[in-house]
Design a protein around this motif. Structure first.
Motif, PDB file in Angstrom:
ATOM      1  N   LEU A  61       9.558  23.369  39.812  1.00 28.37           N
ATOM      2  CA  LEU A  61       9.773  22.659  38.549  1.00 28.37           C
ATOM      3  C   LEU A  61      10.642  21.425  38.744  1.00 28.37           C
ATOM      4  O   LEU A  61      10.379  20.370  38.167  1.00 28.37           O
ATOM      5  CB  LEU A  61      10.402  23.585  37.508  1.00 28.37           C
ATOM      6  N   VAL A  62      11.664  21.560  39.565  1.00 28.08           N
ATOM      7  CA  VAL A  62      12.525  20.412  39.862  1.00 28.08           C
ATOM      8  C   VAL A  62      11.705  19.301  40.506  1.00 28.08           C
ATOM      9  O   VAL A  62      11.834  18.127  40.156  1.00 28.08           O
ATOM     10  CB  VAL A  62      13.713  20.835  40.757  1.00 28.08           C
ATOM     11  N   ASP A  63      10.823  19.680  41.427  1.00 23.36           N
ATOM     12  CA  ASP A  63       9.979  18.680  42.086  1.00 23.36           C
ATOM     13  C   ASP A  63       8.948  18.088  41.125  1.00 23.36           C
ATOM     14  O   ASP A  63       8.757  16.872  41.081  1.00 23.36           O
ATOM     15  CB  ASP A  63       9.273  19.291  43.302  1.00 23.36           C
ATOM     16  N   TYR A  64       8.264  18.935  40.370  1.00 22.84           N
ATOM     17  CA  TYR A  64       7.216  18.466  39.465  1.00 22.84           C
ATOM     18  C   TYR A  64       7.765  17.487  38.429  1.00 22.84           C
ATOM     19  O   TYR A  64       7.182  16.441  38.166  1.00 22.84           O
ATOM     20  CB  TYR A  64       6.544  19.650  38.760  1.00 22.84           C
ATOM     21  N   PHE A  65       8.898  17.842  37.821  1.00 24.29           N
ATOM     22  CA  PHE A  65       9.468  16.986  36.788  1.00 24.29           C
ATOM     23  C   PHE A  65      10.380  15.899  37.355  1.00 24.29           C
ATOM     24  O   PHE A  65      10.982  15.145  36.601  1.00 24.29           O
ATOM     25  CB  PHE A  65      10.220  17.828  35.750  1.00 24.29           C
ATOM     26  N   ASP A  66      10.464  15.828  38.682  1.00 28.66           N
ATOM     27  CA  ASP A  66      11.249  14.796  39.365  1.00 28.66           C
ATOM     28  C   ASP A  66      12.687  14.765  38.839  1.00 28.66           C
ATOM     29  O   ASP A  66      13.236  13.712  38.509  1.00 28.66           O
ATOM     30  CB  ASP A  66      10.577  13.429  39.208  1.00 28.66           C
TER      31      ASP A  66
END
Length: 135
Positions: A61-66
Motif C-alpha cells: 500500500l505504501v508503494d502503490y499510493f507512493d
C-alpha cells in the motif's frame, strides 16, 4: 439456520472496474505480488492477505499510493506484531505537510466555520503558499 444479509447497494460493473480497488489489485498482479485471478474477489483476497501477511500488504500500500516515507535501509514494515503495541514502519518518518500538499487541486482545501456562522475558505494554492512561507 443463518442467512447472509443482502447488501443495501451494489455498485454497477463499470464503477467497480474503474475503482481504485481494482486498479490496486491489477497493480499487485502486474508486479507478481498477488496471483493472477485474485482480482476476481478483490476484497476477500486482500482481506485474507492483510491478515496472513500484513508486512507484504501494508508495504504494498505504501508503494502503490507512493507514500513518501523516509525509511532506513532494510527497515522492516512491521517491527513487532504484539497487540497492543505493534510497531509499524519502525525508524520511518513521514512529513504530514508533504503528504497533504501533494494534492494539486484548485478548489477549496480548508473550510472554517465559526460558532457565529462566519465562514472562511482557504484554497489549495493559498494553503501551499502559507505552508511554504512558514517553512
Amino acid at each position: 439456520m443463518t442467512t447472509q444479509p443482502h447488501p443495501a447497494w451494489t455498485p454497477p460493473a463499470d464503477l467497480v472496474e474503474a475503482s481504485v480497488l481494482r486498479d490496486y489489485q491489477a497493480w499487485l498482479v502486474a508486479r507478481g505480488l498477488r496471483p493472477a485471478g485474485a482480482e476476481t474477489e478483490p476484497y476477500a483476497d486482500l482481506h485474507r492477505w492483510s491478515v496472513e501477511r500484513p508486512e507484504e500488504f501494508w508495504g504494498s500500500l505504501v508503494d502503490y499510493f507512493d507514500v513518501p516515507l523516509e525509511r532506513p535501509p532494510g527497515a522492516p514494515v512491521l517491527g513487532s506484531r504484539a497487540m497492543p503495541g505493534a510497531q509499524w514502519f519502525p525508524g520511518s518518518t513521514l512529513n504530514y505537510a508533504d503528504v497533504v500538499l501533494r494534492h494539486r487541486g484548485d478548489g477549496v482545501a480548508v473550510v472554517l466555520v465559526v460558532e457565529d456562522g462566519t465562514r472562511a475558505e482557504l484554497t489549495w494554492e493559498d494553503l501551499r503558499g502559507q505552508v511554504g512561507a512558514v517553512a
